[in-house]
Design a protein around this motif. Structure first.
Motif, PDB file in Angstrom:
ATOM      1  N   SER A   1      38.318  39.882  42.898  1.00 42.57           N
ATOM      2  CA  SER A   1      39.206  38.737  42.676  1.00 42.57           C
ATOM      3  C   SER A   1      39.351  37.852  43.900  1.00 42.57           C
ATOM      4  O   SER A   1      39.818  36.711  43.795  1.00 42.57           O
ATOM      5  N   ALA A   2      38.966  38.350  45.070  1.00 47.13           N
ATOM      6  CA  ALA A   2      39.283  37.668  46.322  1.00 47.13           C
ATOM      7  C   ALA A   2      38.569  36.339  46.516  1.00 47.13           C
ATOM      8  O   ALA A   2      38.905  35.599  47.438  1.00 47.13           O
ATOM      9  N   ALA A   3      37.603  36.002  45.668  1.00 51.31           N
ATOM     10  CA  ALA A   3      36.979  34.682  45.788  1.00 51.31           C
ATOM     11  C   ALA A   3      37.986  33.567  45.521  1.00 51.31           C
ATOM     12  O   ALA A   3      37.848  32.464  46.058  1.00 51.31           O
ATOM     13  N   VAL A   4      38.997  33.845  44.698  1.00 54.11           N
ATOM     14  CA  VAL A   4      39.997  32.813  44.403  1.00 54.11           C
ATOM     15  C   VAL A   4      40.884  32.552  45.622  1.00 54.11           C
ATOM     16  O   VAL A   4      41.030  31.387  46.046  1.00 54.11           O
ATOM     17  N   PRO A   5      41.508  33.584  46.226  1.00 51.46           N
ATOM     18  CA  PRO A   5      42.256  33.286  47.450  1.00 51.46           C
ATOM     19  C   PRO A   5      41.382  32.732  48.574  1.00 51.46           C
ATOM     20  O   PRO A   5      41.858  31.945  49.397  1.00 51.46           O
ATOM     21  N   LEU A   6      40.096  33.103  48.604  1.00 48.82           N
ATOM     22  CA  LEU A   6      39.183  32.501  49.573  1.00 48.82           C
ATOM     23  C   LEU A   6      39.087  31.002  49.319  1.00 48.82           C
ATOM     24  O   LEU A   6      39.137  30.191  50.257  1.00 48.82           O
ATOM     25  N   GLY A   7      38.934  30.612  48.044  1.00 45.92           N
ATOM     26  CA  GLY A   7      38.865  29.198  47.707  1.00 45.92           C
ATOM     27  C   GLY A   7      40.143  28.455  48.039  1.00 45.92           C
ATOM     28  O   GLY A   7      40.120  27.303  48.487  1.00 45.92           O
ATOM     29  N   ILE A   8      41.291  29.117  47.836  1.00 39.60           N
ATOM     30  CA  ILE A   8      42.580  28.513  48.205  1.00 39.60           C
ATOM     31  C   ILE A   8      42.638  28.304  49.708  1.00 39.60           C
ATOM     32  O   ILE A   8      42.992  27.229  50.205  1.00 39.60           O
ATOM     33  N   GLU A   9      42.274  29.339  50.463  1.00 39.34           N
ATOM     34  CA  GLU A   9      42.347  29.290  51.914  1.00 39.34           C
ATOM     35  C   GLU A   9      41.431  28.217  52.492  1.00 39.34           C
ATOM     36  O   GLU A   9      41.782  27.557  53.482  1.00 39.34           O
ATOM     37  N   GLU A  10      40.283  28.020  51.859  1.00 38.93           N
ATOM     38  CA  GLU A  10      39.323  27.025  52.344  1.00 38.93           C
ATOM     39  C   GLU A  10      39.599  25.622  51.807  1.00 38.93           C
ATOM     40  O   GLU A  10      38.850  24.682  52.086  1.00 38.93           O
ATOM     41  N   GLY A  11      40.649  25.463  51.019  1.00 38.89           N
ATOM     42  CA  GLY A  11      41.024  24.140  50.543  1.00 38.89           C
ATOM     43  C   GLY A  11      40.231  23.632  49.361  1.00 38.89           C
ATOM     44  O   GLY A  11      40.305  22.446  49.023  1.00 38.89           O
ATOM     45  N   ILE A  12      39.460  24.509  48.708  1.00 40.45           N
ATOM     46  CA  ILE A  12      38.625  24.077  47.588  1.00 40.45           C
ATOM     47  C   ILE A  12      39.479  23.627  46.409  1.00 40.45           C
ATOM     48  O   ILE A  12      39.228  22.572  45.803  1.00 40.45           O
ATOM     49  N   PHE A  13      40.489  24.391  46.064  1.00 40.16           N
ATOM     50  CA  PHE A  13      41.342  24.018  44.924  1.00 40.16           C
ATOM     51  C   PHE A  13      42.149  22.761  45.245  1.00 40.16           C
ATOM     52  O   PHE A  13      42.336  21.890  44.385  1.00 40.16           O
ATOM     53  N   GLU A  14      42.614  22.662  46.474  1.00 42.15           N
ATOM     54  CA  GLU A  14      43.344  21.459  46.879  1.00 42.15           C
ATOM     55  C   GLU A  14      42.452  20.234  46.771  1.00 42.15           C
ATOM     56  O   GLU A  14      42.894  19.165  46.333  1.00 42.15           O
ATOM     57  N   LYS A  15      41.187  20.371  47.178  1.00 41.87           N
ATOM     58  CA  LYS A  15      40.244  19.258  47.088  1.00 41.87           C
ATOM     59  C   LYS A  15      40.094  18.771  45.649  1.00 41.87           C
ATOM     60  O   LYS A  15      39.877  17.586  45.395  1.00 41.87           O
ATOM     61  N   HIS A  16      40.230  19.700  44.703  1.00 32.85           N
ATOM     62  CA  HIS A  16      40.134  19.343  43.285  1.00 32.85           C
ATOM     63  C   HIS A  16      41.486  18.988  42.676  1.00 32.85           C
ATOM     64  O   HIS A  16      41.624  18.935  41.444  1.00 32.85           O
ATOM     65  N   GLY A  17      42.469  18.753  43.517  1.00 37.74           N
ATOM     66  CA  GLY A  17      43.759  18.261  43.053  1.00 37.74           C
ATOM     67  C   GLY A  17      44.698  19.325  42.548  1.00 37.74           C
ATOM     68  O   GLY A  17      45.647  19.014  41.813  1.00 37.74           O
ATOM     69  N   LEU A  18      44.494  20.593  42.947  1.00 39.24           N
ATOM     70  CA  LEU A  18      45.266  21.701  42.403  1.00 39.24           C
ATOM     71  C   LEU A  18      46.046  22.439  43.482  1.00 39.24           C
ATOM     72  O   LEU A  18      45.525  22.723  44.560  1.00 39.24           O
ATOM     73  N   ASP A  19      47.288  22.763  43.173  1.00 34.57           N
ATOM     74  CA  ASP A  19      48.131  23.608  44.020  1.00 34.57           C
ATOM     75  C   ASP A  19      48.289  24.936  43.283  1.00 34.57           C
ATOM     76  O   ASP A  19      48.979  25.009  42.275  1.00 34.57           O
ATOM     77  N   VAL A  20      47.619  25.970  43.759  1.00 33.27           N
ATOM     78  CA  VAL A  20      47.452  27.211  42.991  1.00 33.27           C
ATOM     79  C   VAL A  20      48.384  28.313  43.471  1.00 33.27           C
ATOM     80  O   VAL A  20      48.489  28.587  44.670  1.00 33.27           O
ATOM     81  N   THR A  21      49.038  28.961  42.514  1.00 33.43           N
ATOM     82  CA  THR A  21      49.824  30.167  42.748  1.00 33.43           C
ATOM     83  C   THR A  21      49.098  31.341  42.107  1.00 33.43           C
ATOM     84  O   THR A  21      48.626  31.232  40.969  1.00 33.43           O
ATOM     85  N   ILE A  22      48.996  32.449  42.811  1.00 32.02           N
ATOM     86  CA  ILE A  22      48.342  33.647  42.286  1.00 32.02           C
ATOM     87  C   ILE A  22      49.376  34.608  41.726  1.00 32.02           C
ATOM     88  O   ILE A  22      50.376  34.917  42.378  1.00 32.02           O
ATOM     89  N   GLN A  23      49.135  35.083  40.506  1.00 34.38           N
ATOM     90  CA  GLN A  23      49.921  36.150  39.915  1.00 34.38           C
ATOM     91  C   GLN A  23      48.990  37.337  39.683  1.00 34.38           C
ATOM     92  O   GLN A  23      47.966  37.201  39.030  1.00 34.38           O
ATOM     93  N   SER A  24      49.351  38.485  40.238  1.00 33.51           N
ATOM     94  CA  SER A  24      48.470  39.650  40.194  1.00 33.51           C
ATOM     95  C   SER A  24      48.994  40.670  39.203  1.00 33.51           C
ATOM     96  O   SER A  24      50.085  41.204  39.355  1.00 33.51           O
ATOM     97  N   GLY A  25      48.206  40.945  38.146  1.00 28.14           N
ATOM     98  CA  GLY A  25      48.586  41.905  37.116  1.00 28.14           C
ATOM     99  C   GLY A  25      47.781  43.181  37.242  1.00 28.14           C
ATOM    100  O   GLY A  25      46.647  43.178  37.725  1.00 28.14           O
ATOM    101  N   GLN A  26      48.340  44.291  36.815  1.00 23.62           N
ATOM    102  CA  GLN A  26      47.688  45.586  36.982  1.00 23.62           C
ATOM    103  C   GLN A  26      46.592  45.859  35.962  1.00 23.62           C
ATOM    104  O   GLN A  26      45.822  46.793  36.127  1.00 23.62           O
ATOM    105  N   GLY A  27      46.517  45.100  34.899  1.00 19.71           N
ATOM    106  CA  GLY A  27      45.461  45.268  33.911  1.00 19.71           C
ATOM    107  C   GLY A  27      45.074  43.926  33.342  1.00 19.71           C
ATOM    108  O   GLY A  27      45.928  43.057  33.152  1.00 19.71           O
ATOM    109  N   GLY A  28      43.771  43.761  33.057  1.00 20.76           N
ATOM    110  CA  GLY A  28      43.308  42.478  32.562  1.00 20.76           C
ATOM    111  C   GLY A  28      43.974  42.073  31.257  1.00 20.76           C
ATOM    112  O   GLY A  28      44.302  40.902  31.052  1.00 20.76           O
ATOM    113  N   ALA A  29      44.208  43.052  30.362  1.00 20.57           N
ATOM    114  CA  ALA A  29      44.823  42.728  29.081  1.00 20.57           C
ATOM    115  C   ALA A  29      46.244  42.208  29.248  1.00 20.57           C
ATOM    116  O   ALA A  29      46.721  41.410  28.441  1.00 20.57           O
TER     117      ALA A  29
END
Length: 348
Positions: free
Chosen positions: A71-99
């Motif tokens: 999953s860490a590619a998403v926080p990596l993208g946040i940290e590198e400003g990729i989501f911000e560059k695309h106009g997004l302010d992202v909050t991560i919610q971490s769940g214990q199971g995909g379902a």
């Protein structure tokens, strides 16, 4: 390069282990809010990004992730400003199971999530409207030794007498969540070797607890991903049976998804998120050092442990034929009463 660390806030809420969609909404989530990092310079801008530039405001969205290395590619993208560059302010919610992420997306508690496609097929076959907007991770891509480099798999004790998939007949096998891909692909693997998968006794145990339960004799085999697999395989008394996800060629371990109603109402935001996922996963694959660093930050694992992990192949590309085979396999083993309409499920 010293990248700024995102500020985090953690709120703990109760979690209930769930096996049917009718009770999934009771699942609790561990919420971590991450601010966007410094901007990244590459890639084309999206309409959402252009709108953000015009207004000076980012579009707030939340994404549900599993607390695992991939999953860490998403926080990596946040940290590198990729989501911000695309106009997004992202909050991560971490769940214990995909379902457990599905009802949160369906109810609008979060806009996007990354999880296993089998849960999405099951949800849509039962009347939910979840849309897969991009790929995310696969177990293999151009590796020299698929067994040695497996990022997930089934293990047992060396003296258990279990050495093949067929040997799992009548045995107790732990998966983190019933009726998802680990469960399904183990059944397919047993059947492919001539065993009777209906005799396997599956039990639901969280990844962190499975190895101890195996060593105590409460289960006969365990299925888990990294880092739990690497920890287990480093012990002399553990035997690796194989990676059941290979039962379906090029199977996605996780895909990126959103709610159908949200997608139709916010097509530009969906396009922006898809583009940001594509850039983030590409960065993870081209800069392994940065990706492993993000895994350390996201999971809290020791850097030495992370350095030994078998990493999955990440890409936003989506192959419909893989989902078709997954759907057919799930229907064959009774995981789906009917196959969902993939024209509706996959959002191009």
């Amino acid at each position: 390069m010293n990248r700024p660390r995102p500020r985090t806030r953690t709120v703990r809420t109760p979690r209930t282990a769930l096996t049917t969609l009718s009770t999934l909404a009771a699942a609790g989530l561990l919420l971590t809010a991450c601010s966007a990092g410094s901007p990244s310079g590459a890639g084309a801008s999206s309409p959402a990004a252009e709108a953000a530039a015009d207004s000076g405001e980012l579009t707030p969205v939340s994404v549900g992730l599993l607390p695992i290395a991939t999953s860490a590619a998403v926080p990596l993208g946040i940290e590198e400003g990729i989501f911000e560059k695309h106009g997004l302010d992202v909050t991560i919610q971490s769940g214990q199971g995909g379902a457990a992420l599905l009802p949160a997306v369906s109810s609008g508690t979060m806009e996007f999530a990354v999880g296993n496609p089998q849960s999405i097929l099951l949800a849509n076959s039962q009347g939910l409207d979840i849309r897969i907007i991009a790929g995310y991770s696969r177990s293999y891509e151009n590796v020299d030794d698929p067994e040695d480099q497996a990022p997930s798999g089934v293990v047992t004790l060396e003296d258990s007498g279990i050495s093949s998939w067929a040997d799992l007949e009548g045995q107790r096998v732990a998966v983190n969540t019933l009726n998802t891909q680990g469960h399904l692909t183990i059944m397919q693997s047993v059947a492919a070797e001539g065993g009777d998968p209906e005799t396997v006794e599956f039990t639901e145990i969280g990844f962190p607890d499975q190895l101890a339960q195996l060593e105590q004799g409460n289960i006969d085999a365990a299925w888990f991903p990294e880092p739990f697999l690497n920890q287990a395989r480093s012990q002399d008394d553990i035997r690796f049976i194989g990676d059941s996800l290979r039962a379906i060629d090029d199977l996605y371990s996780m895909v990126t998804f959103t709610d159908g109603e949200y997608a139709e109402a916010n097509p530009e935001v969906v396009d922006a998120f898809r583009a940001a996922i594509a850039e983030s996963t590409e960065l993870a694959m081209t800069d392994e050092e940065a990706f492993r660093g993000a895994i350390v930050d996201y999971t809290g694992m020791d850097a030495e442990v992370v350095g030994a992990l078998n990493l999955e192949y990440l890409s936003a590309d989506l192959d419909r034929s893989v989902l078709e085979e997954l759907s057919a396999t799930a229907h064959k083993f009774g995981f789906l009463d009917s196959e969902p309409d993939l024209d509706q499920t996959i959002l191009d």
